[in-house]
Design a protein around this motif. Structure first.
Motif, short mmCIF file in Angstrom:
data_model
loop_
_atom_site.label_atom_id
_atom_site.label_comp_id
_atom_site.label_asym_id
_atom_site.label_seq_id
_atom_site.Cartn_x
_atom_site.Cartn_y
_atom_site.Cartn_z
N MET A 1 0.85 -1.18 0.00
CA MET A 1 0.00 0.00 0.00
C MET A 1 0.89 1.24 0.00
N SER A 2 0.56 2.22 -0.81
CA SER A 2 1.36 3.43 -0.91
C SER A 2 1.11 4.34 0.29
N ASN A 3 2.06 5.26 0.52
CA ASN A 3 1.89 6.25 1.60
C ASN A 3 0.65 7.10 1.37
N ALA A 4 0.41 7.48 0.11
CA ALA A 4 -0.73 8.33 -0.19
C ALA A 4 -2.04 7.64 0.17
N CYS A 6 -2.35 5.37 2.57
CA CYS A 6 -2.37 5.25 4.03
C CYS A 6 -2.86 6.52 4.72
N VAL A 7 -2.81 7.64 4.08
CA VAL A 7 -3.12 8.91 4.72
C VAL A 7 -4.55 9.38 4.44
N LEU A 33 3.65 9.16 9.49
CA LEU A 33 4.51 8.57 8.46
C LEU A 33 5.85 8.10 8.99
N LYS A 34 6.46 8.90 9.87
CA LYS A 34 7.85 8.65 10.29
C LYS A 34 8.01 8.30 11.77
N GLY A 35 6.97 8.48 12.55
CA GLY A 35 7.09 8.20 13.98
C GLY A 35 7.91 9.24 14.73
N GLN A 36 8.14 10.38 14.13
CA GLN A 36 8.90 11.46 14.75
C GLN A 36 7.94 12.57 15.16
N ASP A 37 7.97 12.94 16.43
CA ASP A 37 7.11 14.00 16.92
C ASP A 37 7.86 15.33 16.87
N ILE A 38 7.39 16.22 16.05
CA ILE A 38 8.05 17.52 15.87
C ILE A 38 7.25 18.63 16.53
N ILE A 83 3.89 25.18 5.16
CA ILE A 83 4.57 23.90 5.29
C ILE A 83 3.62 22.75 5.00
N GLY A 84 4.19 21.68 4.46
CA GLY A 84 3.44 20.47 4.16
C GLY A 84 4.40 19.31 4.06
N VAL A 85 3.92 18.20 3.54
CA VAL A 85 4.74 17.00 3.40
C VAL A 85 4.75 16.59 1.93
N PHE A 86 5.96 16.36 1.41
CA PHE A 86 6.14 15.82 0.06
C PHE A 86 5.95 14.31 0.17
N ILE A 87 5.02 13.77 -0.61
CA ILE A 87 4.73 12.36 -0.57
C ILE A 87 4.33 11.88 -1.97
#
Length: 124
Positions: A1-4, A6-7, A33-38, A83-87
């Motif tokens: 399944m692609s990231n797109a 999944c979202v 997506l990455k498990g990183q909390d910013i 800001i956004g996410v490139f996917i």
């Protein structure tokens, strides 16, 4: 399944200029997506404190070109940064009309600059 694929749930988020804007959306999407909390960076970006916001960029590593996924920061003269996410060749970001998944070429045509980043924060 692609990231797109999944979202899909992110398409239903609701914009609120103070409580859920593009940086909040990017934080949630990046965590998914990455498990990183910013969240510390998001707080700085929304603080209206330019030195604090600029200092938060130390948590980002600039890329020469996008990787899938990465954070995209775009700017247009006279407007605050966005800001956004490139996917998968697209930019997924929160607008005043809600979440939008747009072709990178469309975003690049509508903003003066698009810069790409990865986070150097530790995963929780």
């Amino acid at each position: 399944m692609s990231n797109a694929t999944c979202v899909d749930d992110f398409h239903f988020k609701i914009y609120d200029s103070k409580n859920y804007n593009c940086s909040h959306f990017t934080r949630d999407l990046w965590l998914f997506l990455k498990g990183q909390d910013i969240c510390d960076m998001v707080y700085a970006w929304n603080s209206n404190d330019l030195p604090n916001a600029m200092a938060s960029r130390k948590g980002l590593n600039r890329l020469e070109k996008p990787v899938d996924p990465c954070i995209a920061l775009f700017a247009r003269k006279g407007d605050p940064p966005h800001i956004g996410v490139f996917i998968e060749g697209m930019i997924f970001h929160m607008t005043e009309n809600g979440p939008e998944l747009q072709d990178l070429s469309f975003v690049m045509a509508n903003f003066d600059s698009v810069k790409y980043y990865l986070c150097n924060t530790k995963q929780d």
